[in-house]
Design a protein around this motif. Structure first.
Motif, PDB file in Angstrom:
ATOM      1  N   ASN A  18       7.217  84.147   6.171  1.00 30.70           N
ATOM      2  CA  ASN A  18       7.246  85.518   5.962  1.00 30.70           C
ATOM      3  C   ASN A  18       6.340  86.368   7.356  1.00 30.70           C
ATOM      4  N   ARG A  30       7.815  84.719  10.127  1.00 36.57           N
ATOM      5  CA  ARG A  30       9.257  85.899  10.671  1.00 36.57           C
ATOM      6  C   ARG A  30       8.378  87.168  11.535  1.00 36.57           C
ATOM      7  N   SER A  78      14.596  84.987  19.218  1.00 38.30           N
ATOM      8  CA  SER A  78      13.474  84.986  18.052  1.00 38.30           C
ATOM      9  C   SER A  78      14.405  84.295  17.046  1.00 38.30           C
ATOM     10  N   SER A  79      15.843  85.071  16.836  1.00 38.26           N
ATOM     11  CA  SER A  79      16.423  84.116  15.776  1.00 38.26           C
ATOM     12  C   SER A  79      16.661  82.822  15.784  1.00 38.26           C
ATOM     13  N   PHE A 119      13.660  80.756  14.634  1.00 39.36           N
ATOM     14  CA  PHE A 119      13.450  81.329  12.755  1.00 39.36           C
ATOM     15  C   PHE A 119      14.654  80.261  12.801  1.00 39.36           C
ATOM     16  N   SER A 120      15.766  79.853  12.608  1.00 41.29           N
ATOM     17  CA  SER A 120      16.850  78.840  12.644  1.00 41.29           C
ATOM     18  C   SER A 120      16.261  77.518  13.274  1.00 41.29           C
ATOM     19  N   LYS A 163      13.325  76.907   9.763  1.00 39.61           N
ATOM     20  CA  LYS A 163      14.143  76.615   9.103  1.00 39.61           C
ATOM     21  C   LYS A 163      14.491  74.873   9.207  1.00 39.61           C
ATOM     22  N   ALA A 196      11.486  78.434   3.202  1.00 41.39           N
ATOM     23  CA  ALA A 196      12.499  79.162   4.410  1.00 41.39           C
ATOM     24  C   ALA A 196      13.796  79.882   4.106  1.00 41.39           C
ATOM     25  N   VAL A 256      13.594  83.394   2.643  1.00 40.90           N
ATOM     26  CA  VAL A 256      13.202  84.775   3.546  1.00 40.90           C
ATOM     27  C   VAL A 256      14.473  85.028   4.249  1.00 40.90           C
ATOM     28  N   ALA A 316      17.171  85.590   6.780  1.00 40.04           N
ATOM     29  CA  ALA A 316      17.402  85.504   8.654  1.00 40.04           C
ATOM     30  C   ALA A 316      17.226  86.300   9.483  1.00 40.04           C
ATOM     31  N   LEU A 317      16.895  85.944  10.512  1.00 39.63           N
ATOM     32  CA  LEU A 317      16.782  86.706  11.565  1.00 39.63           C
ATOM     33  C   LEU A 317      17.802  87.755  11.956  1.00 39.63           C
TER      34      LEU A 317
END
Length: 419
Positions: free
Chosen positions: A128, A131, A144-145, A148-149, A152, A169, A172, A174-175
């Motif tokens: 987090n 994130r 950013s998305s 984050f992917s 993961k 992950a 949390v 996703a963005l």
């Protein structure tokens, strides 16, 4: 023994034996101090490796086993070590070279954030924190998305290899990607740009040809830079898109037939004006010793244009034309906008012209451009309905229906006299 190196670390081709061989170091034994080496031509089932890729997958698995049981036990594995020694070699075997190079910087951002933290210590709170950092750092939402992917997926691979019990992950949110908008030029803006270019100058003539080619065909940046003259059929008035340029600079590049999608290998029809512009540029190239079948179309030195150069050209002439600048890929969007807003071309035809894998991809990227595309519908239905109304109401309300009327109160004769 004649050993030929491959693009995979520790994987070789033995010319004499006509077999693929693995030679890797598994680090130093913590007890004996000796280096652990693995040299083999067969996999775990004692079968010869069918390809370099299969051999590399074997290498990844063997390293994973060693790290879990040897000096790098699962409890000691740090995030950056895992990324460098496990994830990147694995990821490289699953994507195209250009995709790997494109994603590498993002993966490094993730690796550097977690650094020497042990894999087993990365919990929901740390995820987090990452994130939140992505949101506040200033990256575009879509970037950013994507990071984050990717993070993961890295942890999922660690889970798959047994370094962690589960992937924190996944717990949390996703963005969101956000709505990525790519700026483009309208027809009038494109005409203003062309009006600033003097084609009597060789370099400016190249710029004129390059901008026209992108705007009138919608080719991807590296599809057009990979074009040879033999890819253009002037009689049939079409371009055969069959190569992609993988380029770092003008000295390091590769003209590859490994295109982005299966539908990217296509023929694009040309209008007469674009054909004449290309002919004129080919003649100009011949004056400077180029213009042969295997010469790059977009070149005046024999070397291909690079993306940064194209971006500078766009920025220069946008400033001269007093209009907004766009990215190189914005010329592809400009082409689509031109087709939709000027001619209302249906999405299926545009999808095939762009080389998308499906019309759904095209619609997702360009549906917003159809804002005024239904004008012909409004024109067709204009005046076809006889809009008339009754001079008096023919409806008698019953039941609980009630309409409050603004009426003037009645005045009695007595009130009138008083007044």
């Amino acid at each position: 023994m004649a050993m030929k190196k491959s693009k995979y670390t520790g994987v070789y081709y033995d010319k004499e034996a006509d077999k693929v061989q693995v030679q890797i170091s598994l680090g130093t034994d913590p007890v004996t101090g000796k280096r652990n080496r693995l040299k083999t031509m067969v996999d775990e089932n004692n079968k010869p490796f069918s390809s370099l890729t299969e051999a590399n997958k074997f290498v990844v698995v063997q390293k994973a086993k060693y790290f879990k049981t040897g000096a790098y036990a699962a409890s000691k594995m740090s995030f950056d070590t895992f990324v460098d020694n496990e994830y990147l070699p694995h990821y490289k075997t699953t994507v195209k070279p250009q995709t790997y190079e494109h994603k590498l910087n993002g993966i490094k951002v993730i690796r550097n954030f977690f650094g020497k933290r042990k894999l087993k210590d990365i919990d929901v709170k740390l995820v987090n924190d990452f994130r939140i950092w992505l949101v506040n750092y200033g990256y575009k939402p879509s970037y950013s998305s994507g990071l984050f992917s990717t993070f993961k997926r890295i942890l999922s691979f660690a889970e798959q290899l047994g370094y962690i019990q589960d992937n924190p992950a996944h717990k949390v949110k996703a963005l969101p990607k956000g709505k990525a908008k790519v700026a483009f030029w309208t027809k009038k803006e494109f005409e203003k740009v062309l009006a600033q270019i003097c084609i009597d100058d060789v370099y400016e003539h190249l710029n004129y040809t390059m901008l026209t080619l992108y705007f009138m065909t919608g080719m991807r940046v590296n599809e057009a830079t990979a074009l040879y003259w033999e890819d253009i059929d002037f009689k049939r008035k079409q371009i055969h898109v069959c190569h992609n340029l993988l380029i770092k600079n003008q000295k390091e590049f590769e003209r590859s037939d490994d295109l982005k999608t299966t539908n990217a290998n296509r023929f694009i029809s040309l209008d007469d004006t674009t054909v004449e512009i290309l002919r004129a540029w080919k003649d100009k190239q011949k004056e400077i010793g180029l213009g042969h079948k295997k010469d790059f179309v977009l070149s005046f030195t024999g070397k291909p244009l690079i993306k940064s150069t194209i971006s500078r050209i766009i920025k220069r002439y946008a400033a001269l034309a007093n209009i907004h600048s766009i990215q190189a890929k914005g010329l592809r969007h400009s082409h689509v906008s031109y087709l939709i807003n000027e001619f209302n071309i249906e999405i299926l035809k545009i999808s095939k012209r762009l080389g998308h894998s499906s019309p759904e991809i095209t619609y997702r990227h360009y549906a917003h451009l159809y804002a005024g595309a239904d004008r012909d519908i409004a024109n067709e239905i204009n005046g076809t309905i006889n809009f008339s109304s009754s001079k008096e109401s023919n409806v008698h309300f019953q039941g609980n229906q009630f309409i409050k009327k603004n009426t003037v109160p009645e005045v009695s004769p007595k009130d009138t006299k008083t007044a």
